[in-house]
Design an enzyme around this catalytic site. Structure first.
Site, PDB file in Angstrom:
ATOM      1  N   ASN A   9       0.914  -1.051   0.030  1.00  0.00           N
ATOM      2  CA  ASN A   9       0.102   0.010  -0.024  1.00  0.00           C
ATOM      3  C   ASN A   9       0.884   1.238   0.037  1.00  0.00           C
ATOM      4  O   ASN A   9       1.499   1.433   1.006  1.00  0.00           O
ATOM      5  CB  ASN A   9      -0.753  -0.055   1.380  1.00  0.00           C
ATOM      6  CG  ASN A   9      -1.897   1.248   1.550  1.00  0.00           C
ATOM      7  OD1 ASN A   9      -1.746   2.005   0.374  1.00  0.00           O
ATOM      8  ND2 ASN A   9      -2.166   1.462   2.608  1.00  0.00           N
ATOM      9  N   TRP A  10       0.831   1.966  -1.030  1.00  0.00           N
ATOM     10  CA  TRP A  10       1.858   2.982  -1.328  1.00  0.00           C
ATOM     11  C   TRP A  10       1.200   4.288  -0.753  1.00  0.00           C
ATOM     12  O   TRP A  10       2.030   5.318  -0.749  1.00  0.00           O
ATOM     13  CB  TRP A  10       2.392   3.245  -2.657  1.00  0.00           C
ATOM     14  CG  TRP A  10       3.410   1.994  -3.226  1.00  0.00           C
ATOM     15  CD1 TRP A  10       3.819   1.295  -2.417  1.00  0.00           C
ATOM     16  CD2 TRP A  10       3.838   2.003  -4.584  1.00  0.00           C
ATOM     17  NE1 TRP A  10       4.943   0.369  -3.249  1.00  0.00           N
ATOM     18  CE2 TRP A  10       4.687   0.932  -4.384  1.00  0.00           C
ATOM     19  CE3 TRP A  10       3.722   2.775  -5.799  1.00  0.00           C
ATOM     20  CZ2 TRP A  10       5.700   0.802  -5.500  1.00  0.00           C
ATOM     21  CZ3 TRP A  10       4.555   2.416  -7.018  1.00  0.00           C
ATOM     22  CH2 TRP A  10       5.568   1.352  -6.616  1.00  0.00           C
ATOM     23  N   LYS A  11       0.095   4.148  -0.378  1.00  0.00           N
ATOM     24  CA  LYS A  11      -0.698   5.682   0.270  1.00  0.00           C
ATOM     25  C   LYS A  11      -0.307   6.786  -0.730  1.00  0.00           C
ATOM     26  O   LYS A  11      -0.239   6.476  -1.867  1.00  0.00           O
ATOM     27  CB  LYS A  11      -0.147   5.825   1.752  1.00  0.00           C
ATOM     28  CG  LYS A  11      -0.279   4.586   2.527  1.00  0.00           C
ATOM     29  CD  LYS A  11       0.170   4.656   4.014  1.00  0.00           C
ATOM     30  CE  LYS A  11       0.140   3.314   4.566  1.00  0.00           C
ATOM     31  NZ  LYS A  11       0.120   3.375   6.199  1.00  0.00           N
ATOM     32  N   HIS A  96      -9.648   1.544   4.789  1.00  0.00           N
ATOM     33  CA  HIS A  96      -8.511   1.827   5.645  1.00  0.00           C
ATOM     34  C   HIS A  96      -8.509   2.671   6.616  1.00  0.00           C
ATOM     35  O   HIS A  96      -9.031   3.645   6.457  1.00  0.00           O
ATOM     36  CB  HIS A  96      -7.085   2.110   4.449  1.00  0.00           C
ATOM     37  CG  HIS A  96      -5.720   2.138   5.074  1.00  0.00           C
ATOM     38  ND1 HIS A  96      -5.278   3.056   5.870  1.00  0.00           N
ATOM     39  CD2 HIS A  96      -4.784   1.165   4.768  1.00  0.00           C
ATOM     40  CE1 HIS A  96      -4.205   2.600   6.278  1.00  0.00           C
ATOM     41  NE2 HIS A  96      -3.581   1.631   5.737  1.00  0.00           N
ATOM     42  N   GLU A  98      -6.726   5.094   7.738  1.00  0.00           N
ATOM     43  CA  GLU A  98      -6.514   6.428   7.576  1.00  0.00           C
ATOM     44  C   GLU A  98      -7.580   6.955   6.792  1.00  0.00           C
ATOM     45  O   GLU A  98      -7.727   8.117   6.998  1.00  0.00           O
ATOM     46  CB  GLU A  98      -5.191   6.336   6.503  1.00  0.00           C
ATOM     47  CG  GLU A  98      -3.871   6.471   7.488  1.00  0.00           C
ATOM     48  CD  GLU A  98      -2.688   5.509   6.607  1.00  0.00           C
ATOM     49  OE1 GLU A  98      -2.577   5.541   5.475  1.00  0.00           O
ATOM     50  OE2 GLU A  98      -1.822   5.109   7.295  1.00  0.00           O
ATOM     51  N   GLU A 168      -5.638  -4.604  10.327  1.00  0.00           N
ATOM     52  CA  GLU A 168      -4.493  -3.631  10.724  1.00  0.00           C
ATOM     53  C   GLU A 168      -4.917  -2.808  11.913  1.00  0.00           C
ATOM     54  O   GLU A 168      -5.754  -2.066  11.918  1.00  0.00           O
ATOM     55  CB  GLU A 168      -4.735  -2.716   9.620  1.00  0.00           C
ATOM     56  CG  GLU A 168      -4.075  -3.324   8.118  1.00  0.00           C
ATOM     57  CD  GLU A 168      -3.498  -2.301   7.194  1.00  0.00           C
ATOM     58  OE1 GLU A 168      -2.398  -2.741   6.869  1.00  0.00           O
ATOM     59  OE2 GLU A 168      -4.157  -1.214   6.828  1.00  0.00           O
ATOM     60  N   GLY A 174       2.507   2.254  10.817  1.00  0.00           N
ATOM     61  CA  GLY A 174       3.316   3.337  10.509  1.00  0.00           C
ATOM     62  C   GLY A 174       4.206   3.639  11.830  1.00  0.00           C
ATOM     63  O   GLY A 174       4.761   4.671  11.846  1.00  0.00           O
ATOM     64  N   SER A 214       3.110  -2.194  10.270  1.00  0.00           N
ATOM     65  CA  SER A 214       4.520  -2.143  10.683  1.00  0.00           C
ATOM     66  C   SER A 214       5.214  -3.399  10.282  1.00  0.00           C
ATOM     67  O   SER A 214       6.236  -3.985  10.785  1.00  0.00           O
ATOM     68  CB  SER A 214       4.868  -1.730  12.069  1.00  0.00           C
ATOM     69  OG  SER A 214       4.557  -0.474  12.296  1.00  0.00           O
ATOM     70  N   GLY A 235       2.817  -1.036   4.130  1.00  0.00           N
ATOM     71  CA  GLY A 235       3.120   0.379   3.592  1.00  0.00           C
ATOM     72  C   GLY A 235       4.477   0.692   3.506  1.00  0.00           C
ATOM     73  O   GLY A 235       4.943   0.202   2.297  1.00  0.00           O
ATOM     74  N   GLY A 236       5.025   1.174   4.322  1.00  0.00           N
ATOM     75  CA  GLY A 236       6.718   1.874   4.191  1.00  0.00           C
ATOM     76  C   GLY A 236       7.468   0.487   3.840  1.00  0.00           C
ATOM     77  O   GLY A 236       8.174   0.936   2.914  1.00  0.00           O
TER      78      GLY A 236
HETATM   79  P1  PGA Z   1       2.849   0.360   7.378  1.00  0.00           P
HETATM   80  O1  PGA Z   1       1.499   0.168   6.992  1.00  0.00           O
HETATM   81  O2  PGA Z   1       3.234  -1.259   6.895  1.00  0.00           O
HETATM   82  O3  PGA Z   1       3.614   1.488   7.177  1.00  0.00           O
HETATM   83  O4  PGA Z   1       2.612   0.251   9.054  1.00  0.00           O
HETATM   84  C1  PGA Z   1       0.280  -0.505   6.700  1.00  0.00           C
HETATM   85  C2  PGA Z   1      -0.785   0.102   6.286  1.00  0.00           C
HETATM   86  O5  PGA Z   1      -1.146   0.877   6.314  1.00  0.00           O
HETATM   87  O6  PGA Z   1      -1.263  -0.763   5.405  1.00  0.00           O
END
Ligand code: PGA
Length: 251
Positions: A9-11, A96, A98, A168, A174, A214, A235-236
């Protein structure tokens, strides 16, 4: 046997030119994923969907990070499933945390989006998870149950296995504070038990449930050995080719 899935997930990261840079190494990632017999995918911003779709083999899943639940209309800033489908995009992340936090995405709204995706033969990746406060107050199961029950309301039995669910915990996204494999497995198993209650065991066993929050190359393996965890939403650690490669390698 559920095939493992790694979805990046590149956000709100990467311009089109940065995306093209990443794609220079896509063949290596695809070969490694084949060797490991896992599905891999990327969810970039809307702007980069076409670039990715046109430059990866069809085995790579390309997902949007959101979609609207109507086909068209006066909804400034929104993108419909029909528009995505014209680009060949048939996966979408829904709900998600966010988006739940910053864009008032409710489970009821997610339900409409999931239905729209299924109507169009697309795959929703439905995200659920509790906040830190809810976690600390032992409310994880209540919160996740509400999200699953409302999000999947009136979804037909035959459509259940077309949905991917991602657990999640908000406190792990994050933050570098990944949930322990025990916590992740317990909640993923709880989600599967909910699906058994709402539908039946046979169909519930077909649903892929991912853990996200994470996930890094050095911790992905422990999750993948758990019975009810079928992959990861990352994500990251999915933003750099080397790190993405290591994630695949360590599954
Ligand atoms: P993260 O994000 O791996 O950077 O914690 C995961 C996500 O939001 O899907």
């Amino acid at each position: 046997m559920r095939k493992k899935l790694l979805l990046g997930n590149w956000k709100m990261n990467k311009t089109i030119s940065e995306t093209k840079e990443f794609l220079k190494d896509i063949d290596e990632l695809v070969t490694l994923a084949k060797e490991k017999d896992i599905d891999i995918g990327i969810a970039p911003t809307y702007l980069c969907l076409e670039t990715i779709k046109n430059n990866v083999p069809s085995s790579v899943i390309v997902a949007s990070q959101n979609c609207h639940y109507l086909d068209s209309g006066a909804y400034t800033g929104e993108v419909s499933v029909l528009m995505l489908k014209e680009l060949g995009i048939d996966w979408s992340i829904i709900g998600h945390s966010e988006r739940r936090t910053y864009d008032n995405e409710t489970s009821q709204k997610c339900n409409l989006k999931i239905k729209k995706l299924l109507e169009n033969n697309c795959t929703p990746v439905y995200c659920v998870g509790e906040t830190l406060e809810q976690f600390e107050n032992n409310r994880t199961c209540d919160v996740v149950k509400e999200q699953i029950v409302e999000g999947l309301k009136d979804i037909k039995l035959e459509d259940l296995s077309k949905i991917v669910i991602a657990y999640e915990p908000v406190w792990s996204i994050g933050t570098g504070k990944n949930a322990s494999k025990e916590i992740a497995e317990n909640v993923c198993a709880f989600i599967r038990s909910l699906l058994v209650d709402l539908y039946n065991k046979e169909e519930a066993e077909k649903v892929r449930i991912l853990y996200g929050g994470s996930v890094k190359p050095n911790n992905i393996k422990e999750y993948m050995q758990e019975k009810d965890i079928d992959g990861a939403l990352v994500g990251g650690a999915s933003l750099k080719v080397d790190s993405y490669k290591e994630l695949i390698h360590n599954i």
